[in-house]
Design an enzyme around this catalytic site. Structure first.
Site: not given
Length: 287
Positions: A129, A171
């Site tokens: 992430h 992300c």
């Protein structure tokens, strides 16, 4: 017989290879590895060192609950795809799974501190992430610049003037996800010639998305970004340079996303990877 050699003031014959040796320095004046003048002037990176180089894969799937980051289903498929591709390209592969922010920083510091004199380049794949400017360890975020910094020319001198490639599938936690029937998840986010080169030169960083946009990861097949890299590089690495292949990756991701988004009722959503290049030459992985 002086056409290919020259005679110095003491009457000794020196080969042109020795005469053409360049002494490189970074912009702070630190000495860097020697190249012949021909190699320095070339538009293609020297890639025929004894070894291809080291490639690091950091694959973060599960995160501490206090990060509010969900499990990244499908990331193991991405890691396997990159491991297969890097093996084909001849890299020595180091893979680490579910690292904390500090462990991510330490593994890259350790690799940067190694002697890369015999290596042609370095590659790092980060699957996690993240958002603009940082990526997540399993416990917290870490600045992306902190991970790259140990490889700059003034710190990792044995990789100076050699390509250093970072591919980042990172992300934010998705605001919404597609259910299992689609298998898709949406995620945000002789005569010595002295030449000085910037310490930031020779880096290529490719993100799966531009800041603020969406990135797709399939629970069964992995992310579109990594799938595209694996497919295009395996087919074309013997003939095309890295930037050309990356341009085709961007096209494939953008095109495939547009076609599939209609099925998922997300016509207004788009994914396109983002390239930040400080390369000074073309990179070829051909044998």
């Amino acid at each position: 017989m002086a056409s290919m050699d020259q005679i110095d003031a003491g009457g000794n014959i020196n080969s042109r290879v020795e005469q053409d040796k360049l002494k490189l320095q970074d912009k702070a004046g630190h000495s860097l590895p020697n190249l012949t003048e021909k190699e320095f002037r070339s538009d293609v990176y020297k890639m025929n060192y004894p070894k291809r180089g080291v490639a690091v894969i950091i694959n973060n799937r599960s995160f501490n609950s206090r990060t509010n980051m969900g499990e990244r289903a499908g990331t193991d498929v991405d890691a396997e795809s990159m491991h297969r591709l890097l093996n084909i390209l001849g890299f020595e592969i180091i893979q680490r799974n579910n690292l904390t922010a500090e462990e991510m920083r330490l593994i890259l510091q350790t690799v940067a501190a190694q002697d890369h004199t015999d290596n042609s380049c370095f590659v790092c794949i980060i699957l996690t992430h993240g958002d603009e400017g940082y990526v997540f360890g399993t416990d917290r975020e870490v600045l992306f610049d902190d991970l790259v910094a140990p490889f700059k020319g003034n710190k990792c001198k044995s990789l100076a003037s050699k390509p250093k490639i970072f591919l980042v599938q990172a992300c934010k936690e998705p605001e919404f996800q597609e259910e299992a029937d689609t298998g898709m998840e949406v995620e945000s986010e002789g005569e010595t010639i002295v030449q000085k080169i910037p310490t930031e030169a020779d880096f290529l960083v490719v993100y799966s998305i531009v800041p603020g946009s969406l990135s797709w990861r399939n629970k069964g097949n992995g992310s579109w970004f990594i799938q595209a890299i694996a497919e295009i590089f395996e087919k074309n690495y013997q003939t095309l340079d890295v930037m050309t292949m990356m341009t085709r990756v961007i096209k494939k991701v953008a095109k495939d996303f547009e076609q599939n988004a209609k099925t998922l009722f997300l016509e207004r959503k788009r994914q396109i990877p983002c390239i930040t290049s400080m390369l000074t030459k073309d990179v070829y992985f051909k044998s």
